[in-house]
Design a protein around this motif. Structure first.
Motif, PDB file in Angstrom:
ATOM      1  N   ARG A  24      36.504  46.171  52.011  1.00  0.00           N
ATOM      2  CA  ARG A  24      35.518  46.875  52.316  1.00  0.00           C
ATOM      3  C   ARG A  24      34.931  46.776  50.665  1.00  0.00           C
ATOM      4  N   ALA A  25      35.901  47.334  49.259  1.00  0.00           N
ATOM      5  CA  ALA A  25      35.628  46.856  47.901  1.00  0.00           C
ATOM      6  C   ALA A  25      34.756  45.143  48.354  1.00  0.00           C
ATOM      7  N   PHE A  26      34.967  44.875  48.206  1.00  0.00           N
ATOM      8  CA  PHE A  26      34.614  43.276  47.783  1.00  0.00           C
ATOM      9  C   PHE A  26      33.386  43.493  49.184  1.00  0.00           C
ATOM     10  N   TYR A  27      33.418  43.698  50.269  1.00  0.00           N
ATOM     11  CA  TYR A  27      31.955  42.784  50.939  1.00  0.00           C
ATOM     12  C   TYR A  27      31.586  44.376  51.641  1.00  0.00           C
ATOM     13  N   ARG A  86      26.681  40.004  39.927  1.00  0.00           N
ATOM     14  CA  ARG A  86      27.326  40.955  40.876  1.00  0.00           C
ATOM     15  C   ARG A  86      28.284  40.243  40.493  1.00  0.00           C
ATOM     16  N   LEU A  87      29.000  39.685  41.017  1.00  0.00           N
ATOM     17  CA  LEU A  87      30.367  38.955  40.718  1.00  0.00           C
ATOM     18  C   LEU A  87      30.794  39.273  39.740  1.00  0.00           C
ATOM     19  N   ALA A  88      30.439  38.963  38.895  1.00  0.00           N
ATOM     20  CA  ALA A  88      30.983  38.364  37.518  1.00  0.00           C
ATOM     21  C   ALA A  88      31.584  39.577  37.145  1.00  0.00           C
ATOM     22  N   ALA A  89      30.272  41.068  37.108  1.00  0.00           N
ATOM     23  CA  ALA A  89      30.514  42.587  37.023  1.00  0.00           C
ATOM     24  C   ALA A  89      31.230  42.729  37.992  1.00  0.00           C
ATOM     25  N   ALA A  90      31.421  42.492  38.558  1.00  0.00           N
ATOM     26  CA  ALA A  90      33.040  43.361  39.618  1.00  0.00           C
ATOM     27  C   ALA A  90      34.163  43.194  39.791  1.00  0.00           C
ATOM     28  N   GLY A  91      34.516  41.862  38.425  1.00  0.00           N
ATOM     29  CA  GLY A  91      35.694  41.018  37.929  1.00  0.00           C
ATOM     30  C   GLY A  91      35.759  39.597  38.730  1.00  0.00           C
ATOM     31  N   HIS A  92      35.087  39.579  39.785  1.00  0.00           N
ATOM     32  CA  HIS A  92      35.595  37.928  40.684  1.00  0.00           C
ATOM     33  C   HIS A  92      34.677  36.960  40.381  1.00  0.00           C
ATOM     34  N   PRO A  93      35.708  36.167  40.410  1.00  0.00           N
ATOM     35  CA  PRO A  93      35.609  34.536  39.809  1.00  0.00           C
ATOM     36  C   PRO A  93      33.710  33.912  40.037  1.00  0.00           C
ATOM     37  N   HIS A 112      41.138  39.764  48.171  1.00  0.00           N
ATOM     38  CA  HIS A 112      42.623  38.761  48.380  1.00  0.00           C
ATOM     39  C   HIS A 112      41.932  36.907  48.043  1.00  0.00           C
ATOM     40  N   GLY A 113      41.093  36.638  47.235  1.00  0.00           N
ATOM     41  CA  GLY A 113      40.966  34.797  46.967  1.00  0.00           C
ATOM     42  C   GLY A 113      40.973  34.149  47.912  1.00  0.00           C
ATOM     43  N   ASN A 114      40.852  34.874  49.307  1.00  0.00           N
ATOM     44  CA  ASN A 114      40.058  33.507  49.903  1.00  0.00           C
ATOM     45  C   ASN A 114      38.373  33.944  49.507  1.00  0.00           C
ATOM     46  N   ARG A 115      38.237  31.678  49.378  1.00  0.00           N
ATOM     47  CA  ARG A 115      37.449  30.957  48.473  1.00  0.00           C
ATOM     48  C   ARG A 115      36.081  31.101  50.209  1.00  0.00           C
ATOM     49  N   LEU A 116      34.554  32.124  48.886  1.00  0.00           N
ATOM     50  CA  LEU A 116      33.409  31.460  49.589  1.00  0.00           C
ATOM     51  C   LEU A 116      32.156  31.187  48.691  1.00  0.00           C
TER      52      LEU A 116
END
Length: 124
Positions: A24-27, A86-93, A112-116
């Protein structure tokens, strides 16, 4: 042929037991997708569903969870640079990849590390 493929309805990705909060936090939180209420018979299995822009992501719980590191949905985006920020600010690669004709694209991963894969058409 007798049939045609019209559109993509959903992509199913896997999460570990109890991983709904991270999903939920990501999507919803990072991507801004709306959570879809699952039918009761399916809600009993856990997981969560999200919808935006004509596609859904169905996150399903599996006890032996391993993130998808290669397989992935490819999502068309308008505003790829803003999404990257937005992804980088939230700590996502954010991994840019220039090797897709007619598009700019980047890869990231959910909580959870699933590639997008996110793509934006290059406008002339």
């Amino acid at each position: 042929m007798g049939f045609r493929i019209d559109d993509l309805h959903h992509v199913q990705l896997l999460i570990p037991p109890g991983g709904e909060g991270v999903a939920r936090a990501f999507y919803s939180g990072v991507l801004g997708m709306a959570e879809v209420v699952k039918p009761p018979v399916l809600a009993a299995r856990g997981g969560c569903w999200f919808r935006a822009g004509g596609w859904e992501a169905h996150l399903s719980v599996v006890p032996d969870f391993v993130p998808a590191l290669k397989s992935h949905p490819g999502v068309l985006i308008d505003g790829l640079d803003a999404l990257a920020e937005r992804l980088a600010a939230a700590g996502h690669p954010v991994e840019w990849d220039p090797h897709f004709p007619g598009h700019r694209r980047l890869y990231s991963a959910d909580g959870h590390g699933n590639r997008l894969e996110f793509l934006e058409r290059i406008r002339d």
